[in-house]
Scaffold this active site. Structure first.
Site, PDB file in Angstrom:
ATOM      1  N   LYS A  52       0.843  -1.205   0.000  1.00 48.89           N
ATOM      2  CA  LYS A  52       0.000   0.000   0.000  1.00 48.89           C
ATOM      3  C   LYS A  52       0.874   1.249   0.000  1.00 48.89           C
ATOM      4  O   LYS A  52       0.610   2.215  -0.715  1.00 48.89           O
ATOM      5  CB  LYS A  52      -0.948  -0.018   1.210  1.00 48.89           C
ATOM      6  N   GLN A  96      -4.811  -1.719   9.300  1.00 53.19           N
ATOM      7  CA  GLN A  96      -4.625  -3.037   8.688  1.00 53.19           C
ATOM      8  C   GLN A  96      -5.233  -4.126   9.580  1.00 53.19           C
ATOM      9  O   GLN A  96      -4.926  -4.206  10.765  1.00 53.19           O
ATOM     10  CB  GLN A  96      -3.119  -3.293   8.461  1.00 53.19           C
ATOM     11  N   ASP A 119     -11.223   2.566   3.542  1.00 56.28           N
ATOM     12  CA  ASP A 119     -11.528   1.148   3.342  1.00 56.28           C
ATOM     13  C   ASP A 119     -13.031   0.930   3.107  1.00 56.28           C
ATOM     14  O   ASP A 119     -13.448  -0.142   2.686  1.00 56.28           O
ATOM     15  CB  ASP A 119     -11.097   0.331   4.580  1.00 56.28           C
TER      16      ASP A 119
END
Ligand code: NAP
Length: 280
Positions: A52, A96, A119
């Site tokens: 990422k 994460q 997200d």
């Protein structure tokens, strides 16, 4: 002859488009910052985070990295998120997953400002998707829609079957196909006659989490098959939820594993980071 949907090429195309957008934004004095939080030492998570960050670098998004020890308490993590929610140079916040067991994932995800939830996991964004409002959409299913559109596959009026009803893949996938005017069925572990249900599909999206589960008996001739699954086999090679070789002769389009849906997830995360500027 089936066409292979090249997720790697499509994701590169998207990242290049975003790169141009970001440099235009920079020229007008705007920059984009993504805060990435990793708690603990899970090796797979460390790889995802590294990828990422690499994508951010490529596109011109500033990534701020918070790598916290396994013992970090929930309160400490919530305090950090609160700080990041209030920081002007942070447009997106990504935690994460999975988090260590002593931290309540739901509480943490709910603490992220919906305006910075790149997200697309916050209940406000999930709700926005279901009633057709603006917001962040979960990256993997958003990537599937891009794959279909950029391959010239029409969704409107098509029979779409999604296998799987998880919050991050199956449910948002079904909502997105519905938004594109598909006729959508969601199948799951309690579905009766799964083969029959799948054989109705013009577009079959598979997110079961079981290696090579879907073979040609589940496929209508000429269907489009999108394989979200990803598994490491004993020989160390990757495979999906679909038995690719068995299904291939019967489909019109198919995504391979690796190189199909996988690369799209990060591309759509980058897309959400860029989108954050207009949402905020
Ligand atoms: P998940 O949370 O485990 O959900 C699996 C879903 O499949 C559940 O809804 C389950 O039904 C259903 N299911 C399980 N066995 C079934 C069966 N025999 N028949 C019909 N339905 C069945 O998985 P997920 O997070 O959605 O992920 C699915 C797959 O995609 C995994 O392989 C994962 O690694 C992969 N993935 C890939 C990406 C990417 O970037 N490419 C991103 C996310 C996930 P119930 O709800 O009834 O239990």
């Amino acid at each position: 002859m089936a066409e292979i949907i090249d997720g790697k090429a499509i994701s590169t195309q998207i990242k290049d488009e975003l790169k141009t957008k970001v440099s235009e934004l920079k020229a007008s004095g705007k920059s984009i910052g993504l805060a990435v939080i990793l708690v603990g030492n899970d090796p797979a998570s460390a790889v995802y985070v590294r990828n990422k960050k690499k994508a951010c670098e490529y596109i011109g998004i500033e990534s701020l990295s918070y790598e916290l020890p396994e013992e970090t308490t929930e309160d400490e993590l919530l305090k950090l998120i609160d700080e990041l929610n209030n920081k002007n140079n942070v447009n997106g916040i990504l935690v994460q997953l999975p988090l260590p067991k002593h931290i309540n994932e739901e509480r943490v995800l709910d603490a992220i400002s919906p305006l910075k939830d790149v997200d697309g996991f916050h209940p406000v964004n999930v709700g926005a998707l279901s009633i057709g409002r603006k917001g962040f959409v979960s990256c993997t299913p958003a990537g599937v829609i891009e794959l279909l559109k950029r391959s010239g596959i029409e969704i409107e009026g098509k029979e779409c079957v999604v296998i799987g009803r998880s919050n991050i893949v199956g449910k948002p996938m079904a909502q997105l196909l519905l938004r594109e005017n598909g006729t959508v069925t969601i199948a799951h572990s309690r579905t009766k006659n799964l083969k029959e249900v799948c054989r109705r599909a013009d577009i079959l999206v598979v997110a079961i989490g079981k290696p090579k589960f879907i073979d040609s008996e589940y496929i209508k001739e000429g269907a489009v098959v999108i394989d979200v699954g990803i598994h490491r086999q004993e020989d160390n090679k990757l495979c999906g939820d679909v038995d690719y070789d068995d299904v291939f002769p019967h489909v019109s389009y198919i995504t391979p594993v690796p190189g199909g849906v996988g690369p799209m997830t990060i591309a759509m995360l980058m897309n959400n980071c860029v989108k954050s500027i207009s949402l905020q």
